[in-house]
Design a protein around this motif. Structure first.
Motif, short mmCIF file in Angstrom:
data_model
loop_
_atom_site.label_atom_id
_atom_site.label_comp_id
_atom_site.label_asym_id
_atom_site.label_seq_id
_atom_site.Cartn_x
_atom_site.Cartn_y
_atom_site.Cartn_z
N HIS A 224 0.86 -1.18 0.00
CA HIS A 224 0.00 0.00 0.00
C HIS A 224 0.91 1.23 0.00
N GLY A 225 0.64 2.18 -0.91
CA GLY A 225 1.36 3.45 -0.88
C GLY A 225 2.52 3.57 -1.83
N HIS A 258 3.69 -14.29 3.15
CA HIS A 258 3.03 -13.09 2.65
C HIS A 258 3.59 -11.86 3.36
N PHE A 259 4.21 -10.94 2.60
CA PHE A 259 4.62 -9.64 3.10
C PHE A 259 3.43 -8.68 3.00
N LEU A 260 3.11 -8.00 4.09
CA LEU A 260 2.12 -6.92 4.09
C LEU A 260 2.88 -5.64 4.42
N ILE A 261 3.09 -4.77 3.43
CA ILE A 261 3.95 -3.61 3.60
C ILE A 261 3.18 -2.35 3.26
N ALA A 262 3.12 -1.43 4.21
CA ALA A 262 2.37 -0.19 4.03
C ALA A 262 3.31 1.00 4.15
N PHE A 263 3.33 1.83 3.12
CA PHE A 263 4.06 3.10 3.15
C PHE A 263 3.03 4.18 3.46
N VAL A 264 3.01 4.60 4.72
CA VAL A 264 1.96 5.50 5.19
C VAL A 264 2.58 6.62 6.03
N ALA A 268 6.32 4.42 11.19
CA ALA A 268 7.51 4.84 11.94
C ALA A 268 8.67 3.89 11.72
N GLY A 269 8.57 3.02 10.71
CA GLY A 269 9.62 2.03 10.52
C GLY A 269 9.50 0.93 11.54
N SER A 270 8.35 0.29 11.58
CA SER A 270 8.11 -0.77 12.56
C SER A 270 7.55 -1.99 11.86
N LEU A 281 5.23 -1.31 8.63
CA LEU A 281 4.75 0.06 8.41
C LEU A 281 5.96 0.97 8.23
N ALA A 282 6.05 1.63 7.07
CA ALA A 282 7.18 2.51 6.78
C ALA A 282 6.66 3.85 6.28
N ASN A 283 7.37 4.91 6.61
CA ASN A 283 7.00 6.23 6.12
C ASN A 283 7.38 6.36 4.66
N PRO A 284 6.55 6.95 3.82
CA PRO A 284 6.90 7.10 2.39
C PRO A 284 8.18 7.87 2.16
N GLN A 285 8.58 8.70 3.12
CA GLN A 285 9.81 9.48 2.98
C GLN A 285 11.03 8.75 3.52
#
Length: 510
Positions: A224-225, A258-264, A268-270, A281-285
């Motif tokens: 996502h993202g 299954h990798f579930l990876i969200a750039f939102v 916070a990089g967790s 969960l990773a920040n798009p920046q």
């Protein structure tokens, strides 16, 4: 992990009409889930056979903690009211024993239905109450949502081996991603609560899933993202990371991952490990090298934590706090092996590998003031503030991999350069995980020396149970290297044995 304050509030329980969900599959525990994006609430309904003795009450629990986070979270605090009824719709009395414990006066009911609404827990890295981390809990936003099931779905103690199913109703045009597969009725099925709680769900109208192969097994990557080009890079990196880790550990320990990876923006990089999937969960920046390290870390947890672990994590008791002296093996060892995975995946070179695990003066000066790895592990169950989280992160992820490098060197000295920590992990995998068991709480010191084939010169007492600064100058020569002025350098004339030991250290072959 993140920091915002989540304000507890009362809310009106909205009971869901029985017909509002898809037809249910025949299962011992049959759940339905919907969510309200505007109100940030989950609506949950669960139905299960009453197997208690006639007239006996039924204890219904929401988990108090989750493997991978370890601290007491009491997720049931986010449920304001829970109601129950029997198979004919007659309401049953419910007593709230504690935040996460409900007692249902089941009487002669043959089947029990529970209904409750829960406030979404996460808006950032960690809640202000109880230090509940983002990826261990659940979140609802205007364009995505996720739930780690342990934070929302209840269970009856003694019945965690029974089948669970979940029917999901999403907002219009939203998609669902999870490693669990649907049954004939369209519900997601898990053979037990252990399997169910171990399988996060991600929801969004813009999910993209790519099916590929890595480590010789099917690999799904849901993102996502990211745009199409960004998606391609993420899939390629995930596959290369999986290939490298599986080569290091002798093959994939699953049929499908299954990798579930969200750039939102709230990322916070967790991440949190699970046996057949991971939620990241990773920040798009975010700088992408850091994202690859996070993904590799969560993936390597497939071995350290998910399959190689103390016995108490294998079939955890979610109703009681859990303490272990061995959490450092799950986290510091995983972070150390992550450096090797990145190297073998072609995402860092040899010099970067050594820089990432070499002792750093600023950490070694602080070591005597920090708790030991054993103490830090034991303290995980009682986190109460961001200071606890930061102390954990400093020990496990910053100093920890450097301590593991020191342990690797000491094991290689004891074994004439032939065996290191990767051999310890392979041994534990074969002797414990593959035999369907975890290792005893106090087994690690003996396992280390057995694999190394010799005495480790007090390393455990000094650097695992103790807090002595790490000095690798006397150990690093086994690899034909030297430690000079805070840098790792190649000896001018390494022996054949030293060259062979270095080649083994840098090899991915078992």
């Amino acid at each position: 992990m993140q920091h915002p304050r989540v304000l507890r509030r009362s809310f009106v329980l909205v009971f869901l009409a029985l017909g509002s969900f898809a037809p249910r599959a025949a299962a011992q525990f049959d759940y339905s889930l919907a969510f309200d994006v505007q109100q940030r609430t989950w609506q949950v309904e669960g139905s299960f056979a009453n197997t208690a003795e006639a007239g006996a009450d039924v204890d219904f629990w929401i988990a108090r903690w989750t493997p991978g986070a370890y601290h007491v979270a009491d997720y049931g605090r986010y449920i304001d009211t829970l109601a129950a009824s029997d198979g004919s719709g007659r309401e049953l009395d419910v007593t709230r024993v504690s935040d996460s414990h409900f007692r249902i006066a089941a009487g002669s009911a043959e089947r029990i239905t529970v209904r409750y609404e829960a406030l979404a827990i996460s808006t950032g890295l960690a809640t202000a109450e109880g230090m509940i981390l983002d990826v261990e809990s659940n979140r609802i936003t205007s364009d995505y949502a996720y739930v780690t099931p342990v934070s929302l779905f209840g269970f009856v103690p003694g019945r965690l081996d029974e089948e669970f199913s979940l029917s999901v109703e999403t907002p219009r045009d939203w998609k669902t991603a999870t490693v669990l597969k649907r049954n004939d009725a369209g519900a997601y099925r898990a053979e037990s609560f252990y399997r169910f709680e171990d399988s996060p769900f991600f929801f969004s109208p813009t999910l993209t899933t790519v099916e590929t192969t890595a480590g010789g097994k099917p690999l799904d990557v849901t993102v996502h993202g990211k745009n199409k080009e960004g998606m391609r890079e993420v899939v390629e990196r995930c596959a290369s990371i999986a290939d490298a880790a599986c080569e290091l550990m002798g093959g994939a320990p699953y049929d499908r991952f299954h990798f579930l990876i969200a750039f939102v923006p709230e990322g916070a990089g967790s991440g949190l490990e699970h046996s057949f999937s991971t939620l990241v969960l990773a920040n798009p920046q975010s700088e992408l090298p850091g994202v690859w390290s996070l993904i590799a870390h969560e993936y390597f947890h497939l071995w350290c934590a998910e399959r190689i672990h103390v016995e108490g994590i294998r079939r955890p008791d979610f109703t009681q706090p859990f303490e272990t002296k061995t959490a450092w093996l799950n986290e510091s060892m995983t972070e150390y092996m992550t450096k090797h995975v990145l190297f073998h995946a072609g995402l860092c070179d040899e010099a970067e590998l050594f820089r990432s695990v070499a002792p750093q003066a600023q950490f070694e000066r602080m070591v005597g003031q920090m708790p030991s790895h054993t103490e830090t592990s034991l303290a995980a169950s009682s986190w109460a503030s961001m200071d606890d989280l930061m102390a954990w992160s400093m020990k496990m992820y910053m100093q920890g991999p450097r301590t593991m490098f020191g342990l690797d060197l000491r094991m290689r000295n004891a074994s004439n350069g032939e065996r290191g920590v990767v051999d310890l992990l392979r041994y534990a995998l074969n002797e414990y995980s593959n035999q369907g068991r975890g290792f005893p709480e106090d087994a690690l010191p003996g396992m280390l020396e057995k694999v190394a084939g010799g005495d480790l010169g007090g390393f455990w007492e000094s650097h695992i149970d103790g807090t002595e600064p790490l000095d690798i100058s006397n150990d690093i020569g086994v690899l034909g290297l030297e430690w000079v002025d805070g840098e790792i350098r190649m000896l001018e004339a390494p022996t054949e044995a030293q060259q062979a030991a270095l080649a083994d250290f840098l090899s991915a072959e078992g």
